[in-house]
Design a protein around this motif. Structure first.
Motif, PDB file in Angstrom:
ATOM      1  N   GLY A  12     -37.855  18.869  53.404  1.00  0.00           N
ATOM      2  CA  GLY A  12     -37.680  20.117  52.759  1.00  0.00           C
ATOM      3  C   GLY A  12     -36.166  20.529  52.582  1.00  0.00           C
ATOM      4  N   ILE A  13     -35.444  20.262  53.384  1.00  0.00           N
ATOM      5  CA  ILE A  13     -33.874  20.559  53.247  1.00  0.00           C
ATOM      6  C   ILE A  13     -33.637  19.860  51.688  1.00  0.00           C
ATOM      7  N   LEU A  14     -34.105  18.530  51.696  1.00  0.00           N
ATOM      8  CA  LEU A  14     -33.385  17.841  50.661  1.00  0.00           C
ATOM      9  C   LEU A  14     -34.142  18.369  49.224  1.00  0.00           C
ATOM     10  N   LEU A  15     -35.326  18.681  49.099  1.00  0.00           N
ATOM     11  CA  LEU A  15     -36.000  19.441  48.296  1.00  0.00           C
ATOM     12  C   LEU A  15     -35.417  20.710  47.562  1.00  0.00           C
ATOM     13  N   GLY A  16     -34.780  21.388  48.661  1.00  0.00           N
ATOM     14  CA  GLY A  16     -34.182  22.781  48.444  1.00  0.00           C
ATOM     15  C   GLY A  16     -32.771  22.413  47.796  1.00  0.00           C
ATOM     16  N   HIS A  17     -32.079  21.278  48.384  1.00  0.00           N
ATOM     17  CA  HIS A  17     -30.940  21.288  47.689  1.00  0.00           C
ATOM     18  C   HIS A  17     -31.129  20.165  46.166  1.00  0.00           C
ATOM     19  N   SER A  18     -32.143  19.544  46.021  1.00  0.00           N
ATOM     20  CA  SER A  18     -32.457  19.117  44.994  1.00  0.00           C
ATOM     21  C   SER A  18     -32.880  20.331  43.899  1.00  0.00           C
ATOM     22  N   ASP A  19     -33.326  21.240  44.321  1.00  0.00           N
ATOM     23  CA  ASP A  19     -33.752  22.342  43.328  1.00  0.00           C
ATOM     24  C   ASP A  19     -32.372  23.159  43.296  1.00  0.00           C
TER      25      ASP A  19
ATOM     26  N   GLU B 196     -42.760  14.001  66.756  1.00  0.00           N
ATOM     27  CA  GLU B 196     -41.377  14.552  66.464  1.00  0.00           C
ATOM     28  C   GLU B 196     -40.717  14.076  65.538  1.00  0.00           C
ATOM     29  N   VAL B 197     -40.798  12.493  65.502  1.00  0.00           N
ATOM     30  CA  VAL B 197     -39.737  12.109  64.258  1.00  0.00           C
ATOM     31  C   VAL B 197     -40.409  12.528  62.924  1.00  0.00           C
ATOM     32  N   ASN B 198     -41.932  12.551  62.802  1.00  0.00           N
ATOM     33  CA  ASN B 198     -42.387  13.058  61.441  1.00  0.00           C
ATOM     34  C   ASN B 198     -42.282  14.451  61.169  1.00  0.00           C
ATOM     35  N   GLN B 199     -42.201  15.147  62.208  1.00  0.00           N
ATOM     36  CA  GLN B 199     -41.690  16.699  62.060  1.00  0.00           C
ATOM     37  C   GLN B 199     -40.310  16.833  61.596  1.00  0.00           C
ATOM     38  N   ARG B 200     -39.429  15.937  62.152  1.00  0.00           N
ATOM     39  CA  ARG B 200     -37.984  15.919  61.753  1.00  0.00           C
ATOM     40  C   ARG B 200     -37.743  15.516  60.417  1.00  0.00           C
ATOM     41  N   PHE B 201     -38.650  14.505  59.984  1.00  0.00           N
ATOM     42  CA  PHE B 201     -38.590  13.966  58.538  1.00  0.00           C
ATOM     43  C   PHE B 201     -39.162  15.100  57.582  1.00  0.00           C
ATOM     44  N   ALA B 202     -40.105  15.955  58.188  1.00  0.00           N
ATOM     45  CA  ALA B 202     -40.704  16.687  57.269  1.00  0.00           C
ATOM     46  C   ALA B 202     -39.375  17.977  56.913  1.00  0.00           C
ATOM     47  N   GLU B 203     -38.630  18.190  57.955  1.00  0.00           N
ATOM     48  CA  GLU B 203     -37.612  19.252  58.018  1.00  0.00           C
ATOM     49  C   GLU B 203     -36.711  18.756  56.968  1.00  0.00           C
ATOM     50  N   ILE B 204     -36.228  17.586  57.283  1.00  0.00           N
ATOM     51  CA  ILE B 204     -35.189  16.781  56.222  1.00  0.00           C
ATOM     52  C   ILE B 204     -35.688  16.822  54.905  1.00  0.00           C
TER      53      ILE B 204
END
Length: 130
Positions: free
Chosen positions: A93-100, A83-91
Motif C-alpha cells: 500500500g505504501i509503495l502504491l501511494g508513492h507510485s501514485d 503477520e508477514v502477509n499483513q506487513r507485505f500488504a502494508e508495504i
C-alpha cells in the motif's frame, strides 16, 4: 516243563507290571513337569505382554505429545505468515501511494514517467536486434 513255562509267564507278568508301574510314574512326572513348564511359559508370556503393552502405551503417549507440540509450532508458524502477509500488504500500500504520488509529480513537471521511459528503451532495443 509246565512248571518252567508257568515260572517264565509269572516272571514276564511281573516284568510287565514293573514296566507299567515305571510308565505310570514317568507319566505323572512328565505331567507335573509339563504343567510347571506351561505355568512358567504362561507367566513369561504374560510378563512380556505387560511389558510390551507398557512400552506401546509409552510410545503412544510420546507420539501424542510430539503431535501436539508440532501442531502448536505449525500454528505459530501460520500466525507468523499471517503477520508477514499483513506487513507485505502494508508495504504494498505504501509503495502504491508513492507510485501514485510520483506519477502526479511527473505529470506536473512534464517528465516522462519511469515506466514509459523503460518501455521506450526496451522497444528501441528490440528494434536494433536482428
Amino acid at each position: 516243563m509246565f512248571g518252567l513255562l508257568f515260572f517264565s509267564l509269572n516272571g514276564l507278568r511281573a516284568d510287565i507290571a514293573s514296566t507299567n508301574s515305571r510308565i505310570d510314574s514317568l507319566r505323572s512326572d512328565m505331567t507335573g513337569e509339563i504343567g510347571a513348564l506351561r505355568a512358567d511359559t504362561t507367566g513369561q508370556i504374560n510378563s512380556l505382554r505387560a511389558e510390551t503393552t507398557g512400552q506401546i502405551d509409552g510410545l503412544r503417549s510420546e507420539i501424542g505429545a510430539l503431535r501436539s507440540d508440532m501442531n502448536q509450532r505449525f500454528s505459530e508458524v501460520d500466525q507468523r505468515f499471517v503477520e508477514v502477509n499483513q506487513r507485505f500488504a502494508e508495504i504494498h500500500g505504501i509503495l502504491l501511494g508513492h507510485s501514485d504520488r510520483l506519477a502526479r509529480i511527473e505529470t506536473r513537471l512534464g517528465i516522462e514517467s519511469l515506466d514509459a521511459a523503460t518501455a521506450a528503451d526496451e522497444a528501441a532495443g528490440q528494434q536494433h536486434m536482428p
